[in-house]
Design a protein around this motif. Structure first.
Motif, mmCIF file in Angstrom:
data_model
loop_
_atom_site.group_PDB
_atom_site.id
_atom_site.type_symbol
_atom_site.label_atom_id
_atom_site.label_comp_id
_atom_site.label_asym_id
_atom_site.label_seq_id
_atom_site.Cartn_x
_atom_site.Cartn_y
_atom_site.Cartn_z
ATOM 1 N N ALA A 262 5.229 21.002 -2.915
ATOM 2 C CA ALA A 262 6.332 21.867 -3.317
ATOM 3 C C ALA A 262 5.834 23.271 -3.646
ATOM 4 C CB ALA A 262 7.036 21.277 -4.542
ATOM 5 N N SER A 263 6.766 24.220 -3.622
ATOM 6 C CA SER A 263 6.473 25.548 -4.140
ATOM 7 C C SER A 263 6.583 25.490 -5.658
ATOM 8 C CB SER A 263 7.464 26.567 -3.577
ATOM 9 O OG SER A 263 8.796 26.229 -3.950
ATOM 10 N N LEU A 264 5.903 26.404 -6.353
ATOM 11 C CA LEU A 264 5.893 26.373 -7.809
ATOM 12 C C LEU A 264 7.277 26.517 -8.410
ATOM 13 C CD1 LEU A 264 2.724 28.506 -8.677
ATOM 14 C CD2 LEU A 264 2.999 26.040 -8.904
ATOM 15 N N ASP A 265 8.157 27.281 -7.720
ATOM 16 C CA ASP A 265 9.497 27.477 -8.266
ATOM 17 C C ASP A 265 10.470 26.372 -7.882
ATOM 18 O OD1 ASP A 265 9.998 27.994 -5.596
ATOM 19 O OD2 ASP A 265 10.536 30.104 -5.895
ATOM 20 N N GLY A 266 10.002 25.399 -7.092
ATOM 21 C CA GLY A 266 10.831 24.264 -6.724
ATOM 22 C C GLY A 266 11.851 24.541 -5.642
ATOM 23 N N THR A 267 11.829 25.720 -5.056
ATOM 24 C CA THR A 267 12.823 26.034 -4.028
ATOM 25 C C THR A 267 12.468 25.447 -2.669
ATOM 26 O OG1 THR A 267 11.730 28.145 -3.539
ATOM 27 C CG2 THR A 267 13.510 28.160 -5.176
ATOM 28 N N GLN A 268 11.201 25.097 -2.491
ATOM 29 C CA GLN A 268 10.766 24.453 -1.254
ATOM 30 C C GLN A 268 10.109 23.118 -1.577
ATOM 31 O OE1 GLN A 268 8.637 28.234 0.233
ATOM 32 N NE2 GLN A 268 9.173 27.151 2.112
ATOM 33 N N ILE A 269 10.617 22.055 -1.008
ATOM 34 C CA ILE A 269 10.061 20.720 -1.205
ATOM 35 C C ILE A 269 9.820 20.112 0.177
ATOM 36 C CG2 ILE A 269 10.414 18.408 -2.140
ATOM 37 C CD1 ILE A 269 10.297 20.288 -4.396
ATOM 38 N N LEU A 270 8.569 19.886 0.505
ATOM 39 C CA LEU A 270 8.216 19.243 1.771
ATOM 40 C C LEU A 270 7.930 17.770 1.501
ATOM 41 C CD1 LEU A 270 5.735 21.920 3.196
ATOM 42 C CD2 LEU A 270 8.240 21.837 3.420
ATOM 43 N N ARG A 271 8.471 16.889 2.350
ATOM 44 C CA ARG A 271 8.289 15.458 2.168
ATOM 45 C C ARG A 271 7.856 14.816 3.478
ATOM 46 N NH1 ARG A 271 10.676 13.474 -2.624
ATOM 47 N NH2 ARG A 271 12.022 14.995 -3.674
ATOM 48 N N ALA A 272 7.042 13.788 3.355
ATOM 49 C CA ALA A 272 6.642 12.987 4.515
ATOM 50 C C ALA A 272 6.394 11.566 4.041
ATOM 51 C CB ALA A 272 5.389 13.554 5.170
ATOM 52 N N ALA A 273 6.573 10.603 4.925
ATOM 53 C CA ALA A 273 6.360 9.200 4.572
ATOM 54 C C ALA A 273 5.926 8.434 5.809
ATOM 55 C CB ALA A 273 7.627 8.586 3.993
ATOM 56 N N ALA A 274 5.164 7.376 5.601
ATOM 57 C CA ALA A 274 4.719 6.523 6.695
ATOM 58 C C ALA A 274 4.331 5.165 6.131
ATOM 59 C CB ALA A 274 3.535 7.146 7.436
ATOM 60 N N SER A 275 4.270 4.173 7.000
ATOM 61 C CA SER A 275 3.813 2.836 6.642
ATOM 62 C C SER A 275 2.624 2.470 7.518
ATOM 63 C CB SER A 275 4.922 1.799 6.833
ATOM 64 O OG SER A 275 6.000 2.054 5.959
ATOM 65 N N GLY A 276 1.769 1.607 6.994
ATOM 66 C CA GLY A 276 0.607 1.198 7.757
ATOM 67 C C GLY A 276 0.007 -0.080 7.218
ATOM 68 N N SER A 277 -1.161 -0.412 7.726
ATOM 69 C CA SER A 277 -1.850 -1.629 7.337
ATOM 70 C C SER A 277 -2.557 -1.471 5.998
ATOM 71 C CB SER A 277 -2.865 -2.005 8.416
ATOM 72 O OG SER A 277 -3.738 -3.019 7.968
ATOM 73 N N LEU A 278 -2.552 -2.542 5.210
ATOM 74 C CA LEU A 278 -3.303 -2.533 3.958
ATOM 75 C C LEU A 278 -4.799 -2.390 4.213
ATOM 76 C CD1 LEU A 278 -0.551 -3.958 3.089
ATOM 77 C CD2 LEU A 278 -1.903 -5.060 1.310
ATOM 78 N N ASP A 279 -5.237 -2.678 5.436
ATOM 79 C CA ASP A 279 -6.657 -2.629 5.765
ATOM 80 C C ASP A 279 -7.158 -1.217 6.045
ATOM 81 O OD1 ASP A 279 -6.833 -5.403 5.549
ATOM 82 O OD2 ASP A 279 -6.237 -5.684 7.649
ATOM 83 N N ASP A 280 -6.240 -0.246 6.207
ATOM 84 C CA ASP A 280 -6.673 1.113 6.511
ATOM 85 C C ASP A 280 -5.861 2.140 5.726
ATOM 86 O OD1 ASP A 280 -7.996 3.242 7.580
ATOM 87 O OD2 ASP A 280 -7.390 2.908 9.656
ATOM 88 N N PRO A 281 -5.971 2.111 4.387
ATOM 89 C CA PRO A 281 -5.196 3.042 3.566
ATOM 90 C C PRO A 281 -5.606 4.497 3.773
ATOM 91 C CG PRO A 281 -6.785 1.850 2.222
ATOM 92 C CD PRO A 281 -6.787 1.194 3.560
ATOM 93 N N LEU A 282 -6.873 4.730 4.117
ATOM 94 C CA LEU A 282 -7.324 6.103 4.293
ATOM 95 C C LEU A 282 -6.621 6.769 5.471
ATOM 96 C CD1 LEU A 282 -11.166 5.742 3.616
ATOM 97 C CD2 LEU A 282 -9.286 6.100 2.006
ATOM 98 N N GLN A 283 -6.422 6.015 6.545
ATOM 99 C CA GLN A 283 -5.723 6.567 7.701
ATOM 100 C C GLN A 283 -4.265 6.853 7.369
ATOM 101 O OE1 GLN A 283 -6.788 7.751 10.670
ATOM 102 N NE2 GLN A 283 -4.654 8.441 10.780
ATOM 103 N N LEU A 284 -3.642 5.980 6.580
ATOM 104 C CA LEU A 284 -2.256 6.216 6.190
ATOM 105 C C LEU A 284 -2.158 7.512 5.394
ATOM 106 C CD1 LEU A 284 0.692 5.306 6.039
ATOM 107 C CD2 LEU A 284 0.101 3.981 3.992
ATOM 108 N N GLY A 285 -3.082 7.735 4.484
ATOM 109 C CA GLY A 285 -3.082 8.975 3.721
ATOM 110 C C GLY A 285 -3.245 10.192 4.603
#
Length: 307
Positions: A262-285
């Motif tokens: 987000a921007s400090l003033d809260g006027t811009q909020i960027l969001r992203a989401a994904a699902s993946g395997s429990l075996d590769d959390p680093l790739q999901l991040g």
């Protein structure tokens, strides 16, 4: 390692000592003899001004990590959200126990929820992430910085310096102060800090027997969730200098991660989401971080860092 003697290094705040004693009790249950050693950090010594003005990351962890490396203590217990994602040579994150509540919570002077606070109400939080999301939800309130331990912050609320403050639910729960919560700002409404509500146990990489012993208190689902969160944060290179939130959890047998910049003033909020395997959390991040960067997260992070 039959009956090890383990020296735990920790900050001396009430919450940090609670966390260290909890880990000590778990290790004692497994047969260890445990000693707790208190260590004062830069973040504890300098209680005025925003955290970001103290300089580099790790203001609550560096001195404790140094004590582990010098073999003055055997392991460190950190609040995982305070532990930088960059690994210190010679140390490793040995275990992540089961997560407490990851939510943020509003504590108001008269018990009001966020929506009921008067326009212009003064709300205190030292977190840029919380500040930005609060401003996005309630642009009419006055969000101000606040420092100090939980008791210090609650006292500033009692004296009328603030109309409300934002704290981590986990800390309030651990200190027996859950009744203070006026409202939980649960995700996805407000995304927590990466690792919020979680402890990180750090040991010397070469101490193989201790690593094996401590691994017994690891919680696999929590480790996967927080590894994904920290992987996202690492790729964004944001640290504590930008409003970044992450929420990892297990849903329907999959590892799910929501990320926010987000921007400090809260006027811009960027969001992203994904699902993946429990075996590769680093790739999901990394996947979620790359999506945020594609949306322009770097510009928001740079702007926050240079503000």
């Amino acid at each position: 390692m039959s009956t090890p003697h383990i020296r735990i290094g920790t900050r001396s705040s009430q919450l940090a000592l609670w966390q260290a004693r909890w880990v000590a009790a778990e290790l004692e249950r497994l047969g260890a003899q445990v000693e707790i050693i208190e260590i004062t950090t830069q973040g504890d010594r300098q209680q005025s001004g925003p955290i970001v003005e103290l300089g580099l990351q790790g203001v609550f962890t560096k001195e404790i990590q140094a004590a582990v490396l010098r073999s003055e203590v055997d392991l460190a217990v950190h609040s995982l959200k305070d532990l930088p994602t960059e690994t210190v040579w010679g140390l490793t994150l040995a275990a992540v126990p089961e997560r407490e509540n990851c939510c943020d919570a509003i504590v108001s002077a008269s018990g009001e929820k966020l929506a009921a606070l008067a326009s212009g109400a003064i709300v205190g939080t030292g977190s840029l992430r919380r500040q930005a999301q609060l401003r996005a939800m309630r642009p009419d309130i006055n969000v101000r910085g606040i420092r100090g331990n939980v008791d210090t912050r609650l006292s500033k609320l009692t004296t009328g310096e603030y109309d409300a403050i934002i704290l981590a639910s986990a800390g309030l729960n651990r200190l027996g102060l859950a009744e203070k919560v006026s409202e939980e700002l649960a995700p996805p409404r407000m995304l927590p800090a990466p690792g919020q509500g979680t402890l990180g146990i750090e040991c010397r990489l070469a101490d193989e027997l201790l690593l094996k012993f401590v691994a017994q208190i690891q919680h696999p689902d929590t480790r996967a969730s927080t590894d994904a969160e920290r992987s996202m944060l690492a790729l964004l290179h944001a640290g504590c200098s930008a409003p970044v939130g992450a929420w990892g959890r297990i849903e329907n047998g999959k590892l799910r991660l929501d990320g926010l910049v987000a921007s400090l003033d809260g006027t811009q909020i960027l969001r992203a989401a994904a699902s993946g395997s429990l075996d590769d959390p680093l790739q999901l991040g990394r996947t979620v971080a790359e999506e945020l960067l594609a949306q322009g997260a770097q510009q928001l992070i740079d702007a926050a860092r240079n503000s």
